[in-house]
Scaffold this active site. Structure first.
Site, PDB file in Angstrom:
ATOM      1  N   GLN A 251       0.818  -1.210   0.000  1.00 34.36           N
ATOM      2  CA  GLN A 251       0.000   0.000   0.000  1.00 34.36           C
ATOM      3  C   GLN A 251       0.850   1.259   0.000  1.00 34.36           C
ATOM      4  O   GLN A 251       0.463   2.281  -0.562  1.00 34.36           O
ATOM      5  CB  GLN A 251      -0.973  -0.016   1.182  1.00 34.36           C
ATOM      6  CG  GLN A 251      -2.023  -1.104   1.098  1.00 34.36           C
ATOM      7  CD  GLN A 251      -2.759  -1.108  -0.243  1.00 34.36           C
ATOM      8  OE1 GLN A 251      -3.486  -0.191  -0.573  1.00 34.36           O
ATOM      9  NE2 GLN A 251      -2.543  -2.163  -1.032  1.00 34.36           N
ATOM     10  N   HIS A 254       1.611   2.961  -3.357  1.00 34.02           N
ATOM     11  CA  HIS A 254       0.632   3.814  -4.041  1.00 34.02           C
ATOM     12  C   HIS A 254       1.017   5.278  -4.040  1.00 34.02           C
ATOM     13  O   HIS A 254       0.847   5.974  -5.036  1.00 34.02           O
ATOM     14  CB  HIS A 254      -0.736   3.686  -3.357  1.00 34.02           C
ATOM     15  CG  HIS A 254      -1.601   2.602  -3.903  1.00 34.02           C
ATOM     16  ND1 HIS A 254      -2.157   2.643  -5.149  1.00 34.02           N
ATOM     17  CD2 HIS A 254      -2.020   1.437  -3.347  1.00 34.02           C
ATOM     18  CE1 HIS A 254      -2.885   1.543  -5.353  1.00 34.02           C
ATOM     19  NE2 HIS A 254      -2.813   0.805  -4.275  1.00 34.02           N
ATOM     20  N   GLU A 320      -9.311   1.754   5.764  1.00 37.29           N
ATOM     21  CA  GLU A 320      -9.809   1.434   4.433  1.00 37.29           C
ATOM     22  C   GLU A 320      -9.658  -0.073   4.187  1.00 37.29           C
ATOM     23  O   GLU A 320     -10.597  -0.744   3.775  1.00 37.29           O
ATOM     24  CB  GLU A 320      -9.016   2.222   3.392  1.00 37.29           C
ATOM     25  CG  GLU A 320      -9.403   1.914   1.954  1.00 37.29           C
ATOM     26  CD  GLU A 320      -8.446   2.522   0.952  1.00 37.29           C
ATOM     27  OE1 GLU A 320      -8.824   2.606  -0.220  1.00 37.29           O
ATOM     28  OE2 GLU A 320      -7.319   2.908   1.326  1.00 37.29           O
ATOM     29  N   HIS A 321      -8.448  -0.588   4.419  1.00 37.83           N
ATOM     30  CA  HIS A 321      -8.165  -2.024   4.313  1.00 37.83           C
ATOM     31  C   HIS A 321      -7.689  -2.519   5.680  1.00 37.83           C
ATOM     32  O   HIS A 321      -6.728  -1.978   6.216  1.00 37.83           O
ATOM     33  CB  HIS A 321      -7.044  -2.310   3.315  1.00 37.83           C
ATOM     34  CG  HIS A 321      -7.219  -1.693   1.964  1.00 37.83           C
ATOM     35  ND1 HIS A 321      -6.622  -0.486   1.606  1.00 37.83           N
ATOM     36  CD2 HIS A 321      -7.911  -2.109   0.881  1.00 37.83           C
ATOM     37  CE1 HIS A 321      -6.941  -0.204   0.361  1.00 37.83           C
ATOM     38  NE2 HIS A 321      -7.730  -1.150  -0.111  1.00 37.83           N
ATOM     39  N   ASP A 354      -7.360  -5.650  -4.424  1.00 38.71           N
ATOM     40  CA  ASP A 354      -7.110  -4.561  -5.375  1.00 38.71           C
ATOM     41  C   ASP A 354      -7.417  -4.982  -6.806  1.00 38.71           C
ATOM     42  O   ASP A 354      -7.735  -4.137  -7.644  1.00 38.71           O
ATOM     43  CB  ASP A 354      -5.644  -4.121  -5.288  1.00 38.71           C
ATOM     44  CG  ASP A 354      -5.372  -3.220  -4.093  1.00 38.71           C
ATOM     45  OD1 ASP A 354      -6.336  -2.681  -3.526  1.00 38.71           O
ATOM     46  OD2 ASP A 354      -4.190  -3.059  -3.739  1.00 38.71           O
ATOM     47  N   HIS A 413     -52.155  20.380   5.033  1.00 37.93           N
ATOM     48  CA  HIS A 413     -51.817  18.963   4.861  1.00 37.93           C
ATOM     49  C   HIS A 413     -53.040  18.116   5.234  1.00 37.93           C
ATOM     50  O   HIS A 413     -53.413  17.177   4.527  1.00 37.93           O
ATOM     51  CB  HIS A 413     -50.635  18.561   5.760  1.00 37.93           C
ATOM     52  CG  HIS A 413     -49.291  18.930   5.209  1.00 37.93           C
ATOM     53  ND1 HIS A 413     -48.935  20.212   4.925  1.00 37.93           N
ATOM     54  CD2 HIS A 413     -48.210  18.142   4.905  1.00 37.93           C
ATOM     55  CE1 HIS A 413     -47.683  20.230   4.475  1.00 37.93           C
ATOM     56  NE2 HIS A 413     -47.235  18.989   4.438  1.00 37.93           N
TER      57      HIS A 413
END
Length: 425
Positions: A251, A254, A320-321, A354, A413
């Site tokens: 990761q 990235h 996230e992961h 991924d 109403h």
């Protein structure tokens, strides 16, 4: 244990507000000047102006024809698995309830009409994101799909060939060679003669893409404001140090701002992982980027007293992961409430998700997994209730509705109900 673990856990600085101000004039310029402005920003940011911002269909066909057969098969397997999971996510979506005789409420799941998909192509050409966006949108029944990715100097101003080949493989022929901070306003406002306006924009990107999505949110729907990628690994002394190190590195590759966090109660594991990191980073192709990520404030090791404390830390971090490399990882995972996606055991690394696990990789970052989900089929569907009462069913509930309306000081109403009971139409 600390009362607020989120305050002490590492996270990258991600100042979307500052980026919004940088992107605001770009969005306004594209809204006013369309293709002329796209040309200006292509020169400034991408250093190449495509011959046509809309990629010719022939370029898609050529990219697919020239695709390496082994890579094509990898794409096809990933598509097949993502499609199978998307179909399961879709279900029948049916709600049909008779709340009283003659009083029925049903629900229709209606796909968004037109979606703009952004696929990053700057630091890395994320062809996998084409699958993660397009497949669930197609399964949901989205009628019109447009996709944009950064033009590349090396390919004559076209997006990366892998991205084009996947578009051709998936039957997406409306493709634009436009970078993220420009693609978002192009999709949101539309560009006359080039790109019709969309209803929703999905897909990840850098902070300027995120800022542009924030600016146009409300004008169009967006999936999320995804920040730099992150991985947390909850591990005990049964974890394989080489695997843990490789996953942290994967990761970090990235983005220099990517977060890699190890949570463990085992000091020997920490020492072994650190040794592995030194060996593996030294031989990595993107060693400088990885080193910057691993040594940044957003990455680190959290030593806890025991596994239960580790679970609390992982839940507070809301990664996230989240990888769980412990004894009985499945049982541990059932104690986790906050994670974008959970990867169990030694044989389910994040890299699998991924690309080819079948799961989505467009996931909530920056702790947003405590309230948000990853991109999936339902992201592209609108739930619409259909109310169908007959005359008797309305009569039976009329007094309750009128009473309710009076209590809210909204007598008209109530009148919309009572006029149907009085017979004075």
């Amino acid at each position: 244990m600390l009362d607020n673990l989120q305050d002490v856990l590492p996270r990258a600085e991600f100042d979307v507000d500052a980026a919004v101000e940088a992107v605001r004039p770009i969005c306004e310029d594209i809204a006013r000047h369309g293709e002329q402005a796209l040309t200006t920003y292509a020169e400034r940011f991408d250093h190449v102006v495509p011959a046509s911002f809309r990629v010719p269909v022939e370029a898609l066909s050529t990219a697919l024809a020239e695709l390496d057969p082994e890579l094509r098969r990898a794409f096809e397997v990933s598509i097949e698995r993502r499609r199978a999971v998307s179909l399961a996510e879709l279900g029948d979506g049916q709600v049909d309830v008779e709340v009283a005789p003659g009083a029925r409420v049903s629900q229709r799941m209606i796909p968004v009409d037109r979606v703009g998909l952004y696929v990053p192509g700057g630091v890395a050409p994320l062809a996998s994101t084409v699958i993660m966006n397009v497949v669930p949108a197609q399964i949901a029944g989205v009628g019109s799909l447009a996709l944009a990715s950064t033009p590349q100097q090396a390919f004559g101003g076209l997006p990366h060939p892998s991205i084009l080949a996947l578009c051709a493989l998936l039957g997406v022929d409306e493709v634009y060679a436009v970078g993220g901070s420009q693609a978002v306003p192009m999709f949101a406002y539309g560009v006359p003669g080039l790109c019709p306006k969309v209803d929703m924009i999905t897909g990840p990107g850098n902070i300027y893409t995120v800022a542009a999505k924030r600016l146009v949110k409300g004008l169009v729907g967006i999936d999320s404001e995804a920040g730099p990628t992150e991985i947390a690994i909850l591990a005990d002394d049964t974890a394989v140090p080489a695997f843990v190190a490789a996953d942290l590195i994967s990761q970090s590759e990235h983005d220099p701002a990517a977060a890699s966090v190890l949570i463990t109660d085992s000091e020997p594991l920490i020492a072994a992982v650190e040794d592995e990191l030194k060996k593996q980073v030294a031989t990595a192709r993107h060693a400088e980027r990885i080193e910057t990520s691993l040594t940044g404030q957003q990455s680190g090791v959290v030593l806890v007293d025991d596994l239960e404390a580790g679970i609390a830390v992982a839940d507070a971090y809301a990664a996230e992961h989240l990888e769980i490399q412990t004894r009985d990882a499945a049982a541990v995972s059932r104690k986790i409430n906050n994670a974008g996606a959970i990867f169990l055991g030694s044989w389910s690394p994040v890299s699998l998700g991924d690309y080819s696990a079948g799961s989505t990789h467009v996931l909530p970052t920056a702790g947003c997994a405590c309230h948000s989900s990853g991109l999936n089929v339902k992201s592209y569907l609108k739930a619409v209730h259909v109310i169908d009462y007959d005359q008797q069913a309305l009569a039976e509930i009329a007094d309750h509705v009128v009473t309710f309306a009076e209590a809210e000081d909204l007598p008209s109403h109530g009148r919309a109900i009572s006029i149907r009971q009085d017979g004075d139409q």
